[in-house]
Write an enzyme that holds these catalytic residues in place. Structure first.
Site, PDB file in Angstrom:
ATOM      1  N   GLY A   1      46.500  40.739  43.146  1.00  0.00           N
ATOM      2  CA  GLY A   1      47.847  40.223  43.350  1.00  0.00           C
ATOM      3  C   GLY A   1      48.421  39.575  42.114  1.00  0.00           C
ATOM      4  N   CYS A   2      49.024  38.410  42.307  1.00  0.00           N
ATOM      5  CA  CYS A   2      49.697  37.713  41.209  1.00  0.00           C
ATOM      6  C   CYS A   2      48.725  37.230  40.137  1.00  0.00           C
ATOM      7  CB  CYS A   2      50.484  36.533  41.758  1.00  0.00           C
ATOM      8  SG  CYS A   2      51.829  36.998  42.874  1.00  0.00           S
ATOM      9  N   ALA A   3      47.446  37.082  40.481  1.00  0.00           N
ATOM     10  CA  ALA A   3      46.458  36.633  39.498  1.00  0.00           C
ATOM     11  C   ALA A   3      46.097  37.727  38.507  1.00  0.00           C
ATOM     12  CB  ALA A   3      45.192  36.148  40.201  1.00  0.00           C
ATOM     13  N   ALA A   4      46.497  38.970  38.797  1.00  0.00           N
ATOM     14  CA  ALA A   4      46.036  40.102  37.995  1.00  0.00           C
ATOM     15  C   ALA A   4      46.570  40.081  36.569  1.00  0.00           C
ATOM     16  CB  ALA A   4      46.424  41.415  38.677  1.00  0.00           C
TER      17      ALA A   4
ATOM     18  N   PHE B   1      47.694  32.935  38.970  1.00  0.00           N
ATOM     19  CA  PHE B   1      47.173  32.460  40.246  1.00  0.00           C
ATOM     20  C   PHE B   1      47.501  33.480  41.336  1.00  0.00           C
ATOM     21  CE2 PHE B   1      48.943  28.745  37.885  1.00  0.00           C
ATOM     22  CZ  PHE B   1      47.738  28.241  37.416  1.00  0.00           C
TER      23      PHE B   1
END
Length: 335
Positions: free
Chosen positions: A120-123, A316
């Protein structure tokens, strides 16, 4: 934002928590977003199969120009790239888009492929860290990072929870690319990276995968996650003999305004330090894994920090996971 609020009022006039949803959307700080289709098409749901076809078509149409710009900015050719790290959580392809890029854009057939689909956004932060690892192992190598997120293709008209309505007003579409060089170049010389997962929070950000596609699940406790993550950021900095409260730049994922406000509070950092991330949120919305790369681009555009300026980059996302890295600004010495 005005269009978003009006659409929410007109489509969900009878929703018992409409006033709360509107207030939450207004408080995101988002003012504009970009989407790959006209809003009239975005609000339809032609089915998961058709949406995934749109994802593939739009990725192939839009990613190459972004990749060329990244290569040009780095002064490299496709043949100079040794690994392509592709991150996306809003569509699915197999083979990955990396295979298509290698065939269509002149990358060598020996180019390694590293697609990351479930962070997700942590990628965005994870891609930076894996590029750092690769170039540490192979100091003469170069890594290409590509983030492609079409969050609008995950819109679900039947999801009427407050979290879903908030997400409809928060997420945008975006593509970003960056090069990590083993040697040479100008930018952030990556020095240390790490990951931290908050125990027992794997259900706080999640996809429920159904026949209709990806249904985004967002727990109301997500905005509170910077309090337990700030110590992990501090610990990584301390391992490097740095103080996370006293760095020269911060490039972080802006999932929402409270994330940035709490980071400022718990790291004891001036809110101005997060101006790059806040600008991305304001102008593009939450563009998932691409946020960190866009915020980094804004730091480049503002004017290079002083040589040897020290900084933190972090993404994150689901897990709840933090992907963190530390680096110093180098003018022509390494990136």
């Amino acid at each position: 934002m005005e269009e978003t609020l009006e659409l929410a009022r007109s489509r969900h006039a009878d929703h018992p928590q409409l006033a709360l949803a509107l207030r939450l959307i207004e408080n995101t700080g988002v003012r504009t977003r970009h989407i790959v289709q006209p809003i009239e098409e975005t609000l339809k749901h032609p089915g998961f199969e058709q949406r995934n076809k749109i994802y593939e078509q739009e990725a192939k149409a839009r990613v190459p120009a972004v990749v060329r710009r990244a290569l040009d900015d780095a002064g490299l050719l496709s043949s100079d790239i040794d690994v392509i790290i592709y991150v996306s959580c809003t569509g699915f392809m197999m083979p990955s888009l990396t295979a298509w890029l290698i065939n269509e854009m002149g990358f060598d057939s020996t180019t390694r492929q590293l697609p990351i689909a479930q962070l997700g956004c942590a990628a965005g932060g994870a891609a930076i860290n894996r590029a750092h690892d690769f170039c540490t192992a192979y100091p003469e190598a170069n890594a290409l990072i590509v983030a492609c997120e079409f969050c609008s293709l995950c819109y679900q008209p039947t999801d009427l929870g407050v979290g879903s309505l908030l997400s409809n007003g928060l997420f945008g579409d975006g593509i970003a690319a960056a090069v990590v060089r083993g040697t040479g170049g100008t930018g952030v010389r990556l020095e240390r990276n790490g990951s931290y997962l908050i125990p027992k929070t794997e259900g706080w950000i999640a996809y429920d995968v159904r026949e209709t596609g990806f249904h985004f699940m967002l727990d109301k406790r997500v905005p509170t996650t910077m309090e337990p993550l700030a110590p992990a950021l501090r610990a990584l900095a301390e391992q490097h003999d740095w103080d996370a409260s006293n760095l020269d730049f911060y490039v972080v994922h802006a999932g929402g305004p409270r994330i940035l406000d709490d980071l400022s509070k718990f790291l004891n950092v001036d809110p101005y330090a997060f101006r790059f991330s806040r600008a991305t949120l304001t102008e593009y919305g939450n563009i998932a894994s691409a946020v960190v790369l866009d915020a980094l681009r804004r730091m480049f555009d503002e004017g290079a920090p002083e040589d040897q300026a020290r900084g933190l980059l972090a993404g994150f996302g689901p897990g709840i996971t933090a992907e963190m890295s530390l680096g110093s600004w180098q003018n022509g010495a390494g990136a």
